[in-house]
Design a protein around this motif. Sequence first.
Motif, PDB file in Angstrom:
ATOM      1  N   SER A  28      -4.439   0.913   7.514  1.00 43.59           N
ATOM      2  CA  SER A  28      -3.697   0.006   6.637  1.00 43.59           C
ATOM      3  C   SER A  28      -3.274  -1.254   7.371  1.00 43.59           C
ATOM      4  O   SER A  28      -3.303  -2.358   6.804  1.00 43.59           O
ATOM      5  CB  SER A  28      -2.470   0.723   6.064  1.00 43.59           C
ATOM      6  OG  SER A  28      -2.850   1.879   5.332  1.00 43.59           O
ATOM      7  N   VAL A  35      -4.017   6.682   8.790  1.00 44.03           N
ATOM      8  CA  VAL A  35      -3.720   5.888   7.593  1.00 44.03           C
ATOM      9  C   VAL A  35      -2.934   4.632   7.969  1.00 44.03           C
ATOM     10  O   VAL A  35      -3.226   3.536   7.483  1.00 44.03           O
ATOM     11  CB  VAL A  35      -2.952   6.736   6.560  1.00 44.03           C
ATOM     12  CG1 VAL A  35      -2.406   5.855   5.440  1.00 44.03           C
ATOM     13  CG2 VAL A  35      -3.864   7.802   5.975  1.00 44.03           C
ATOM     14  N   TRP A  80       0.209   4.509   0.026  1.00 44.30           N
ATOM     15  CA  TRP A  80      -0.155   5.553   0.983  1.00 44.30           C
ATOM     16  C   TRP A  80       0.218   5.148   2.403  1.00 44.30           C
ATOM     17  O   TRP A  80       0.595   5.992   3.220  1.00 44.30           O
ATOM     18  CB  TRP A  80      -1.645   5.867   0.887  1.00 44.30           C
ATOM     19  CG  TRP A  80      -2.021   6.472  -0.425  1.00 44.30           C
ATOM     20  CD1 TRP A  80      -2.742   5.905  -1.426  1.00 44.30           C
ATOM     21  CD2 TRP A  80      -1.664   7.786  -0.894  1.00 44.30           C
ATOM     22  NE1 TRP A  80      -2.868   6.759  -2.494  1.00 44.30           N
ATOM     23  CE2 TRP A  80      -2.219   7.931  -2.193  1.00 44.30           C
ATOM     24  CE3 TRP A  80      -0.935   8.847  -0.352  1.00 44.30           C
ATOM     25  CZ2 TRP A  80      -2.071   9.097  -2.939  1.00 44.30           C
ATOM     26  CZ3 TRP A  80      -0.789  10.007  -1.099  1.00 44.30           C
ATOM     27  CH2 TRP A  80      -1.350  10.122  -2.372  1.00 44.30           C
ATOM     28  N   SER A  90      -1.530  10.749   9.231  1.00 40.48           N
ATOM     29  CA  SER A  90      -0.560   9.654   9.170  1.00 40.48           C
ATOM     30  C   SER A  90      -0.906   8.549  10.162  1.00 40.48           C
ATOM     31  O   SER A  90      -0.851   7.360   9.838  1.00 40.48           O
ATOM     32  CB  SER A  90       0.845  10.190   9.453  1.00 40.48           C
ATOM     33  OG  SER A  90       1.220  11.160   8.495  1.00 40.48           O
ATOM     34  N   ILE A 124       3.915   5.796   2.779  1.00 38.72           N
ATOM     35  CA  ILE A 124       4.178   7.240   2.914  1.00 38.72           C
ATOM     36  C   ILE A 124       3.841   7.704   4.325  1.00 38.72           C
ATOM     37  O   ILE A 124       4.614   8.435   4.967  1.00 38.72           O
ATOM     38  CB  ILE A 124       3.363   8.025   1.864  1.00 38.72           C
ATOM     39  CG1 ILE A 124       3.876   7.712   0.455  1.00 38.72           C
ATOM     40  CG2 ILE A 124       3.440   9.521   2.145  1.00 38.72           C
ATOM     41  CD1 ILE A 124       3.056   8.353  -0.652  1.00 38.72           C
ATOM     42  N   ASN A 149       0.856  -1.188   0.000  1.00 40.76           N
ATOM     43  CA  ASN A 149       0.000   0.000   0.000  1.00 40.76           C
ATOM     44  C   ASN A 149       0.897   1.244   0.000  1.00 40.76           C
ATOM     45  O   ASN A 149       1.595   1.520   0.980  1.00 40.76           O
ATOM     46  CB  ASN A 149      -0.911  -0.012   1.232  1.00 40.76           C
ATOM     47  CG  ASN A 149      -1.950   1.098   1.209  1.00 40.76           C
ATOM     48  OD1 ASN A 149      -1.764   2.129   0.584  1.00 40.76           O
ATOM     49  ND2 ASN A 149      -3.050   0.873   1.902  1.00 40.76           N
TER      50      ASN A 149
END
Length: 297
Positions: free
Chosen positions: A286, A282, A28, A279, A31, A26
């Motif tokens: 995830s 996410v 994103w 962040s 990141i 993934n």
Amino acid sequence: MPTPKLYYEERTPSPLEQVWVQFRHNMWAMIALHILGAIVLFTLFAPVLAPYSPNTQFTDALSMPPAWTEEGTIRFLLGTDELGRDMLSRLLYGARLSFGLPFLVVLAAAAIGIPLGALAAMSVGVKSSTLKHLLDVLLSIPSLLLALIIVAILGPGLDNALLAIWLVLIPQFLHATRNAVHDQRHREYVIASRLNGVSQWYLLSVVIFPNTVKVLVVQLTMALSTAILDIAALGFLGLGAQSPAPEWGSMLAKSVEVAYSSPWVMALPGFALFITLVSVNVVGDSLKSAIDERIKR
């Protein structure tokens, strides 16, 4: 001379490795993970990375804009505030108050709430039922409101704000862990382990607990986001970190007066809060998705 291998051996990845494989696919998520890693480095090494002390005032550089503007200078990369304090240094030191301390508070709340929730789930009767209804009542009240009530009783200040948020988060971990463990108690594999005569500790720690990781990951993510937001909100209201502490919420409150003349003073701590919260969420979502994919396989 090494003995040659006559048979092909296929190595099965561990559950953690399978989750990591799913997670790193993934873009994103990776990141967000790198951004969180940078924030952790800022939190740990702020005194080394910051060019100045967060409260040092430069009277010759009041309200200096960032370096990429015509009036800016490389001496102050992100500019200065109305008192001539370097914004980059204040943001770096502020990561300790706005991210590092909430992270420690969440760990402290989890260390108490998770074991208590697991013990509550393994018990039955009036005590378990009473605890469940009490937690339902506590969780029906918004966390920020509970924190405001506790701070109003104890008084304003960063220490009292951290204590209030810690007390608010413990019931959340307790409730989430209790529900997760209780849902697993009547699964077939748990019943089979109980029939095999395993101890309650083995049943909880080895059989049940690994299957509650997804719930705990979600709860940790939500708790960290809540802690960061609540500390920033209390700082913004003047009930948390007090000036001149470089806490991002407190910095936002002080920047309201100069929002039009020095917009970067408000934009920078606001952006730091935004990127940190995004962040965290996410990465948490995830991880949850990666665990779901691993379970499906």
